[in-house]
Structure formats: C-alpha cells, structure tokens
Write a protein that holds these residues in place. Structure first.
Motif, PDB file in Angstrom:
ATOM      1  N   UNK A 117       0.823  -1.218   0.000  1.00 19.52           N
ATOM      2  CA  UNK A 117       0.000   0.000   0.000  1.00 19.52           C
ATOM      3  C   UNK A 117       0.853   1.263   0.000  1.00 19.52           C
ATOM      4  N   UNK A 118       1.792   1.367   0.917  1.00 21.19           N
ATOM      5  CA  UNK A 118       2.568   2.598   1.038  1.00 21.19           C
ATOM      6  C   UNK A 118       3.457   2.822  -0.174  1.00 21.19           C
ATOM      7  N   UNK A 119       4.103   1.757  -0.629  1.00 19.09           N
ATOM      8  CA  UNK A 119       5.007   1.886  -1.780  1.00 19.09           C
ATOM      9  C   UNK A 119       4.248   2.273  -3.024  1.00 19.09           C
ATOM     10  N   UNK A 120       3.049   1.735  -3.210  1.00 18.10           N
ATOM     11  CA  UNK A 120       2.279   2.021  -4.409  1.00 18.10           C
ATOM     12  C   UNK A 120       1.858   3.484  -4.453  1.00 18.10           C
ATOM     13  N   UNK A 121       1.462   4.047  -3.326  1.00 20.84           N
ATOM     14  CA  UNK A 121       1.014   5.431  -3.332  1.00 20.84           C
ATOM     15  C   UNK A 121       2.175   6.393  -3.577  1.00 20.84           C
ATOM     16  N   UNK A 122       3.330   6.070  -3.027  1.00 20.37           N
ATOM     17  CA  UNK A 122       4.475   6.949  -3.232  1.00 20.37           C
ATOM     18  C   UNK A 122       5.025   6.830  -4.650  1.00 20.37           C
ATOM     19  N   UNK A 123       4.781   5.715  -5.303  1.00 20.11           N
ATOM     20  CA  UNK A 123       5.381   5.460  -6.617  1.00 20.11           C
ATOM     21  C   UNK A 123       4.359   5.582  -7.734  1.00 20.11           C
ATOM     22  N   UNK A 124       3.358   6.426  -7.574  1.00 15.91           N
ATOM     23  CA  UNK A 124       2.314   6.545  -8.579  1.00 15.91           C
ATOM     24  C   UNK A 124       2.872   6.998  -9.920  1.00 15.91           C
ATOM     25  N   UNK A 125       3.830   7.912  -9.893  1.00 18.35           N
ATOM     26  CA  UNK A 125       4.406   8.430 -11.127  1.00 18.35           C
ATOM     27  C   UNK A 125       5.774   7.806 -11.436  1.00 18.35           C
ATOM     28  N   UNK A 126       6.202   6.868 -10.608  1.00 14.62           N
ATOM     29  CA  UNK A 126       7.510   6.246 -10.802  1.00 14.62           C
ATOM     30  C   UNK A 126       7.341   5.046 -11.732  1.00 14.62           C
ATOM     31  N   UNK A 127       7.097   5.303 -13.009  1.00 11.10           N
ATOM     32  CA  UNK A 127       6.750   4.247 -13.948  1.00 11.10           C
ATOM     33  C   UNK A 127       7.927   3.335 -14.245  1.00 11.10           C
ATOM     34  N   UNK A 128       9.061   3.906 -14.586  1.00 12.55           N
ATOM     35  CA  UNK A 128      10.203   3.122 -15.074  1.00 12.55           C
ATOM     36  C   UNK A 128      10.875   2.336 -13.960  1.00 12.55           C
ATOM     37  N   UNK A 129      10.965   2.920 -12.776  1.00  8.53           N
ATOM     38  CA  UNK A 129      11.736   2.293 -11.710  1.00  8.53           C
ATOM     39  C   UNK A 129      10.934   1.279 -10.907  1.00  8.53           C
ATOM     40  N   UNK A 130       9.609   1.374 -10.961  1.00  9.55           N
ATOM     41  CA  UNK A 130       8.828   0.480 -10.105  1.00  9.55           C
ATOM     42  C   UNK A 130       7.803  -0.343 -10.880  1.00  9.55           C
ATOM     43  N   UNK A 131       6.962   0.307 -11.678  1.00 15.49           N
ATOM     44  CA  UNK A 131       5.826  -0.401 -12.260  1.00 15.49           C
ATOM     45  C   UNK A 131       6.228  -1.341 -13.391  1.00 15.49           C
ATOM     46  N   UNK A 132       7.145  -0.903 -14.252  1.00 10.65           N
ATOM     47  CA  UNK A 132       7.578  -1.807 -15.317  1.00 10.65           C
ATOM     48  C   UNK A 132       8.317  -3.030 -14.768  1.00 10.65           C
ATOM     49  N   UNK A 133       9.274  -2.883 -13.826  1.00 14.08           N
ATOM     50  CA  UNK A 133       9.854  -4.103 -13.225  1.00 14.08           C
ATOM     51  C   UNK A 133       8.815  -4.976 -12.521  1.00 14.08           C
ATOM     52  N   UNK A 134       7.819  -4.341 -11.897  1.00 20.76           N
ATOM     53  CA  UNK A 134       6.750  -5.113 -11.259  1.00 20.76           C
ATOM     54  C   UNK A 134       5.964  -5.904 -12.299  1.00 20.76           C
ATOM     55  N   UNK A 135       5.693  -5.270 -13.438  1.00 25.24           N
ATOM     56  CA  UNK A 135       4.993  -5.954 -14.519  1.00 25.24           C
ATOM     57  C   UNK A 135       5.843  -7.094 -15.079  1.00 25.24           C
ATOM     58  N   UNK A 136       7.152  -6.843 -15.279  1.00 23.54           N
ATOM     59  CA  UNK A 136       8.045  -7.881 -15.784  1.00 23.54           C
ATOM     60  C   UNK A 136       8.110  -9.060 -14.811  1.00 23.54           C
ATOM     61  N   UNK A 137       8.100  -8.759 -13.514  1.00 23.81           N
ATOM     62  CA  UNK A 137       8.145  -9.825 -12.523  1.00 23.81           C
ATOM     63  C   UNK A 137       6.887 -10.687 -12.605  1.00 23.81           C
ATOM     64  N   UNK A 138       5.734 -10.060 -12.816  1.00 30.28           N
ATOM     65  CA  UNK A 138       4.494 -10.829 -12.961  1.00 30.28           C
ATOM     66  C   UNK A 138       4.485 -11.686 -14.205  1.00 30.28           C
ATOM     67  N   UNK A 139       4.997 -11.135 -15.325  1.00 31.47           N
ATOM     68  CA  UNK A 139       5.062 -11.907 -16.563  1.00 31.47           C
ATOM     69  C   UNK A 139       6.007 -13.091 -16.406  1.00 31.47           C
ATOM     70  N   UNK A 140       7.149 -12.853 -15.741  1.00 30.27           N
ATOM     71  CA  UNK A 140       8.101 -13.945 -15.516  1.00 30.27           C
ATOM     72  C   UNK A 140       7.498 -15.028 -14.636  1.00 30.27           C
ATOM     73  N   UNK A 141       6.763 -14.626 -13.598  1.00 28.60           N
ATOM     74  CA  UNK A 141       6.125 -15.613 -12.727  1.00 28.60           C
ATOM     75  C   UNK A 141       5.098 -16.435 -13.504  1.00 28.60           C
ATOM     76  N   UNK A 142       4.354 -15.778 -14.392  1.00 26.71           N
ATOM     77  CA  UNK A 142       3.396 -16.515 -15.230  1.00 26.71           C
ATOM     78  C   UNK A 142       4.118 -17.495 -16.149  1.00 26.71           C
ATOM     79  N   UNK A 143       5.253 -17.068 -16.726  1.00 21.87           N
ATOM     80  CA  UNK A 143       6.010 -17.964 -17.605  1.00 21.87           C
ATOM     81  C   UNK A 143       6.578 -19.157 -16.868  1.00 21.87           C
TER      82      UNK A 143
END
Length: 492
Positions: free
Chosen positions: A175-201
């Motif tokens: 919760x706290x990290x997500x609210x602070x990183x709302x605009x931090x697209x490159x450093x947080x959200x894209x790696x988070x998305x890549x981690x989810x895709x890797x877990x699915x693979x």
C-alpha cells in the motif's frame, strides 16, 4: 598520465564496438533462421492476395513475428552460451583468440535479451495483432497508415489498462510503496509488470514441462522403429494389405446399396487409417536390425536417463534450500568468467547442464502443444495463418524468456541470473522457490512412473495378442498359464 587515459578510453571504445558487432552478427543469424522457420509454416495465400494492402500488412506482421521469434531463440541460448563461455575461458585462459569472450559481452547479451523480450511482449506483439485486425477509423482514408494509427491507439488504451491493473495490484500488496510510486513508472511499475510476466512464464513451464517429459517417450517412439517383440511383422503386413485392398475395392466399385451410401465417409476414414498402418509396417520391415534393436532402446534409455537426472538434481536442490539459504536464486551484476566452473564435475558437468537445459525447453514445448488448452496453436506446414503465427511467437517468447529463471530456480545450473533477470521480486522468497521445486519433482515423478508402467503394460498386452480380445472379456481374468503359453508359442 594523459596518454594512459587516452589508451584506456580507446580500449573501452574498441571493446564496445567489438561487443556490438558480435551481438549484431548473432542476432542476424538468428533472424535469418527464424524467418526460414516462419516461411515454412506460413500460409502463402495470405501474402499473395489480390488485396495489396492486406498482403503488405501481413508481410510487416511476419517481419515483427520474425524479430520476436529470434529474441525467443536467443533467450533459450542465454544460459548455454554463458556456461560454455565460462568453460572455454577455463580451458584456454591465455589464448589470444578468446579475448573477445568476456563477462562484459555476456552481461550485455543478457541485458539486450531482457530489453527486447519485454519490448516484444508488451508492445510489438499486441501492436502486430491490432495491426492485422484493424481496418482504420471510420471516415478516414483507407491504407496501411490508417491501420497503423488505429493499432497505436488501441495499444495505448491497452497499456493504460494494464498499468492500471498493475497499480491496483501493487496498491493491494504494498500500500505505502504504491502510493508513493504513482508516477515512478520506469523504476517500479515496469519491473513489477516484468516480474508478474516472468512468474506466469515459470508457472506455465511448471505445468507443461512434467507433462512434456512424459510425452517425449511417445513422441520419440512414433519417430523411431520399434523392435519386433513377439510379433510377426510379415503376417500383420499381409493382413493389413488385404484389408486395404478390400476397402479400396468397396470404395471404387460404384455400388448403390443403402449401406454403402450411409458409410462412405466412415469407409474413407478406415481406408486412410489402414493405409497409414501399412506404411508404418513397411517402414518397420525395411529397417535394419541395428536400427530396430539398438536405436529404439538406446533412445528410450537416453530419455529416461535425462529425465531421472533432472529429478535428482531438483531433489538435491531441495536439500540445499533446506540447509543453506545461499542456494536461493539471485542476481549477479559482474560475471567473473574463467575463474571457476559452475559444476562440481568440471567441463563434463557443464556440458550435462547445457544438455538438460535444452532438453527441458524441448520437453516444455512438447507439453505445451500436447495440452488440450493449447493444442489448437500447433503450427502446420504451409497452413498457419498470421493470427496463429502471432500467438505462437508470443507463447514461445513467454516460455523462453522464463527458461533462465526456471533452470536456476530448479538448480539445474549454478550460473546466477544476470542483469534484470535477477531483479524479480519473488526469487528471494524461500517458500515460493521451495514449493516450486517440490511441485516439479512430484509432478515429473508421477508422470514418469505412469508413462513407463502404462507403456510396459501396453506392449505386453500387444505382444501376447490380448488387445484382440472382445471388450466383454476382462483381461485380468485371463489365467497366467494362458499368457505364458501364448508368449511361448509366439517365440517358437
């Protein structure tokens, strides 16, 4: 001092140019290979249609799919290339011709594969699908660019939807990290998305690989000639030929009875089945004794040895996880190649690791295309449309990009993950890694035991002729003496 700085900068420049040339040459070779593969499977009618616009769109889609497939092949070769490069540098530490093979080159290759795989998965493949399905906005001028505009708009909407889902998921979990990183697209959200895709693979590999390991025996069996175990091939071939001739005459006599009219389609299917059986029997008859009695058992033993070796290595990795926390997969920033082997058995162990990694990848593909969910994606030579090509390239990219994480998590190799491959959030979770190893070992062992026992039972039933019994007769009710007498009579 200034001269030394210039020489260092020149050396760094030359190293970077050399690494770029090597990567470009490797990717060019893989691109040509991928293009030949896709050309073999594509449906030619979609690329030579009267509509020039559709043909152009399909060609562009084929080029983008070729790029994605080449990235997938390069992802499969990441670990083998890294392991073999380390062994080559250990064998020839002072060789002048091996100076180009260093840690910087391998690290850069990992970073490029990670970048291009995510670029293809998140942007290129969705754009390719939208591009082939779009027709341009209503009221706009028709053409290729109109399709490009519509595909780009759809891709932007899809990106916003996916980022919204990622933000909601991160807000729920952190919760706290997500609210602070709302605009931090490159450093947080894209790696988070890549981690989810890797877990699915990796989950997809966990489901497909054990099933594929068991299917490898039947697939290999269909490609090789089986030995003649208590079986008279000449007698069976004669009966099959008579049956084929009888069905052929019935189909070509032109009789007009009601029975023939109602069963023509069924007779055609029976004729094709009998014809394929006759061709297989003729192949078995023409095969040499070495090919029958040595090739098939040797191939089965090799598959069994590789599968058992994979299970044993995973079990050993489970014990290491329980005793030592350093056995968890982790990232590595600076690969020190040529310092020590990544296997306790030296170069031989490294070669076995490479073989097992490639064997697991092939098994995962066999299991993927054999599963009821994905069997419709199986490509057919000269009869695969563009949509199926896109789906296959995307599926192969998901499986291949997860292969390095899959192999390191199971302990198949000790080569730590380089670059962003080691930044996945779930890799440091002991419970996820431990449960993953236990599930793989359990599923593979169960599939292997079932495959071997059913194969032995099926061959024994066929050898003793029990498959010809009527369904009302229980095979378990046949006395053992009758089985023994039947087997001895066939041997004699």
């Amino acid at each position: 001092m200034e001269t030394d700085d210039v020489s260092v900068r020149e050396q760094l420049f030359h190293n970077r140019v050399r690494e770029t040339i090597i990567c470009v040459l490797l990717f060019t070779c893989l691109y040509i290979l991928s293009y030949l593969i896709l050309t073999h499977f594509k449906k030619a009618a979609e690329f030579v249609t009267d509509d020039i616009e559709d043909a152009t769109v399909n060609k562009i889609a084929l080029w983008l799919c070729t790029f994605t497939l080449s990235v997938a092949v390069c992802a499969v070769l990441l670990l083998p290339i890294s392991i073999l490069s380390n062994e080559v540098l250990l064998t020839f530490p002072q060789s002048y011709y091996m100076q180009w093979l260093n840690g910087s080159l391998i690290h850069g290759l990992w970073n490029l594969v990670f970048l291009f795989s995510n670029l293809s998965l998140v942007f290129l493949m969705p754009f390719t699908y939208f591009f082939t399905e779009s027709e341009g906005f209503a009221g706009s001028k028709k053409g290729v660019m109109a399709r490009v505009y519509e595909a780009v708009v759809l891709l932007l909407l899809l990106a916003l939807l996916v980022l919204g889902i990622v933000w909601v998921a991160s807000a729920i979990l952190h919760d706290n990290v997500a609210r602070k990183s709302l605009y931090d697209l490159w450093e947080y959200y894209l790696p988070y998305l890549y981690s989810g895709i890797s877990l699915f693979g990796t989950v997809l590999l966990l489901l497909c690989t054990p099933f594929g390991l068991s299917r490898m025996f039947s697939v290999t069996s269909s490609l090789l000639v089986k030995p003649r175990l208590l079986e008279d091939v000449e007698d069976i071939l004669s009966c099959t030929s008579f049956e084929e001739d009888s069905l052929y005459r019935k189909l070509n006599t032109g009789r007009t009875s009601c029975w023939v009219k109602l069963n023509v389609e069924a007779m055609k299917k029976d004729y094709q089945t009998v014809q394929s059986k006759r061709i297989a029997l003729e192949t078995r008859r023409k095969a040499s004794a070495w090919q029958r009695n040595l090739g098939y058992p040797l191939a089965m033993l090799v598959l069994l040895a590789l599968t058992v070796m994979c299970v044993l290595m995973v079990c050993f990795n489970v014990l290491e996880l329980l005793l030592d926390e350093t056995a968890l997969p982790r990232g590595m920033e600076d690969p020190h190649l040529g310092m020590a082997s990544f296997s306790m058995f030296g170069s031989l162990g490294a070669a076995v690791q490479v073989v097992l990694i490639l064997y697991l990848m092939v098994s995962s593909l066999v299991g993927f295309y054999s599963s009821p969910v994905f069997t419709g994606l199986l490509p057919r030579a000269k009869d695969t449309n563009v949509t199926q090509i896109i789906a296959n390239c995307m599926s192969l990219l998901i499986l291949s990009s997860a292969l390095p994480v899959f192999s390191r998590t199971l302990g198949i190799t000790r080569f730590d993950l380089l670059g962003d491959f080691g930044r996945y959030n779930w890799l440091g979770n002991f419970y996820i890694v431990f449960l993953y190893n236990m599930l793989f070992a359990g599923l593979t062992s169960a599939s292997l035991i079932k495959t071997v026992t059913w194969a032995v039972q099926r061959e024994l039933i066929r050898a003793f002729g029990l498959h010809k019994l009527p369904l009302t007769v229980s095979r378990s009710a046949v006395p053992f003496r009758l089985l023994l007498a039947s087997g001895l009579s066939k041997i004699q």
